[in-house]
Write an enzyme that holds these catalytic residues in place. Structure first.
Site, PDB file in Angstrom:
ATOM      1  N   LYS A  24     -44.409 -11.873  42.891  1.00 60.53           N
ATOM      2  CA  LYS A  24     -45.096 -13.026  42.281  1.00 60.53           C
ATOM      3  C   LYS A  24     -46.540 -13.029  42.793  1.00 60.53           C
ATOM      4  CE  LYS A  24     -43.799 -17.772  41.201  1.00 60.53           C
ATOM      5  NZ  LYS A  24     -43.977 -17.730  39.754  1.00 60.53           N
TER       6      LYS A  24
HETATM    7  N1  PMP Z   1     -40.633 -15.128  35.088  1.00 60.48           N
HETATM    8  C1  PMP Z   1     -41.892 -15.441  35.451  1.00 60.48           C
HETATM    9  C2  PMP Z   1     -43.003 -14.595  34.946  1.00 60.48           C
HETATM   10  C3  PMP Z   1     -42.136 -16.543  36.284  1.00 60.48           C
HETATM   11  O1  PMP Z   1     -43.388 -16.863  36.641  1.00 60.48           O
HETATM   12  C4  PMP Z   1     -41.048 -17.326  36.734  1.00 60.48           C
HETATM   13  C5  PMP Z   1     -41.285 -18.511  37.613  1.00 60.48           C
HETATM   14  N2  PMP Z   1     -41.339 -18.133  38.969  1.00 60.48           N
HETATM   15  C6  PMP Z   1     -39.747 -16.948  36.336  1.00 60.48           C
HETATM   16  C7  PMP Z   1     -39.582 -15.844  35.513  1.00 60.48           C
HETATM   17  C8  PMP Z   1     -38.556 -17.708  36.810  1.00 60.48           C
HETATM   18  O2  PMP Z   1     -38.355 -17.484  38.179  1.00 60.48           O
HETATM   19  P1  PMP Z   1     -37.625 -18.533  39.106  1.00 60.48           P
HETATM   20  O3  PMP Z   1     -36.350 -18.884  38.433  1.00 60.48           O
HETATM   21  O4  PMP Z   1     -37.416 -17.807  40.373  1.00 60.48           O
HETATM   22  O5  PMP Z   1     -38.515 -19.711  39.231  1.00 60.48           O
END
Ligand code: PMP
Length: 295
Positions: free
Chosen positions: A153
């Site tokens: 991320k």
């Molecule tokens: N894909 C992307 C590109 C994201 O930014 C997020 C948010 N973090 C997610 C998927 C979902 O991830 P999570 O369930 O860990 O928040």
């Protein structure tokens, strides 16, 4: 909206007022996008305020930092403890927590050992709202995993997300759905995507998407409810044969999709298995005790 005069943040070892925080203009994160972050939620539960899957989020922050050659000195346990302290100092219960690891001065395209961490928190409703969404196929692809670490991320990756959401909104849709470099459906700009067909769920495999923590929770909930989840590649055309679909993510939680391009999903959301997942997700996060659920 995000902060006021009273808001406290954790910055490099101290709790200070957000309005007193100073960030250098020559920091590498601002110039080149090299920084990593997380999006986490806490919920007001019968057992007190609980950060949902804190360990998974802080472990992913460590993974992201490692992939970007950033030396993050705080352990996941320390970061979790600091986040609880931050919530308390800001009188927050149902909150969104944003740890951001950013870098100091360095105008070269090399790593730096000047590593800063800030943790912020604010009250935030469901990121994509409470209503069913109209989603369109994006003209943008998710970053190629050979050009960056898509499972990390990273701040800079979100320029891709901003372009996709902006394009979708300009076309009158609520959100975009992006493909991977092979034109398979990957994910949304800030959430993972599932569709439902004949009671079964289908979602993209790991590799070209962010490994969502909510996505993993959906797998757990589906298993518990006896719903099958298939992880496989699929094209946009297959979505136009589905019964329903949804996005899931920490900020968005589980949100139904009523339309993909011109195709309106035929099933009533209330009658779908996806709706059951949405309900269970809310209970899971707000009770934090999955085993004790008897609904
Ligand atoms: N894909 C992307 C590109 C994201 O930014 C997020 C948010 N973090 C997610 C998927 C979902 O991830 P999570 O369930 O860990 O928040």
């Amino acid at each position: 909206m995000y902060f006021n005069e009273q808001t406290v943040v954790f910055l490099d070892g101290e709790f200070i007022r957000a309005s007193d925080a100073k960030v250098g203009l020559y920091n590498q994160t601002m110039h080149y996008g090299n920084g990593v972050f997380e999006g986490i939620r806490s919920y007001d539960t019968p057992d007190g305020t609980r950060i949902f899957k804190a360990k998974e989020h802080f472990d992913r922050l460590h993974y992201s930092a490692k992939m970007m050659h950033i030396d993050l000195k705080y352990s996941s346990e320390e970061l979790e403890k600091l986040s609880y302290e931050l919530l308390e100092k800001n009188n927050l219960k149902d909150a969104y927590i944003r740890p951001l690891v950013y870098l100091g001065e360095n105008m070269s395209l090399t790593p730096t050992n000047k590593v800063h961490i800030v943790i912020m928190a604010w009250e935030w409703g469901k990121y994509l709202g409470d209503n069913m969404l109209k989603v369109c196929l994006s003209s943008y692809q998710r970053p190629n995993p050979k050009s960056c670490h898509v499972e990390a991320k990273v701040v800079g990756h979100y320029t891709n997300s901003i372009l996709a959401t902006t394009e979708a909104k300009a076309k009158g849709f609520d959100e975009a759905l992006l493909t991977d470099m092979n034109d398979n459906i990957a994910e949304g700009p800030g959430a993972n995507f599932f569709f439902e067909k004949d009671g079964k769920f289908v979602t993209a495999p790991l590799g070209n998407i962010l490994a969502g923590i909510t996505r993993a929770t959906v797998f757990e909930l589906a298993k518990d409810l006896g719903f099958e989840v298939e992880e496989r590649y699929f094209k946009a055309s297959e979505i136009e044969t589905a019964d329903t679909a949804f996005f899931c993510g920490t900020a968005a939680e589980v949100v139904g999709i009523e339309q993909f391009n011109d195709y309106k999903f035929p099933m009533n959301w209330e009658d779908t298995n996806a709706r059951m997942i949405q309900r269970r997700y809310k209970l899971r996060v707000s009770k934090n005790e999955y085993e004790n659920l008897h609904i």
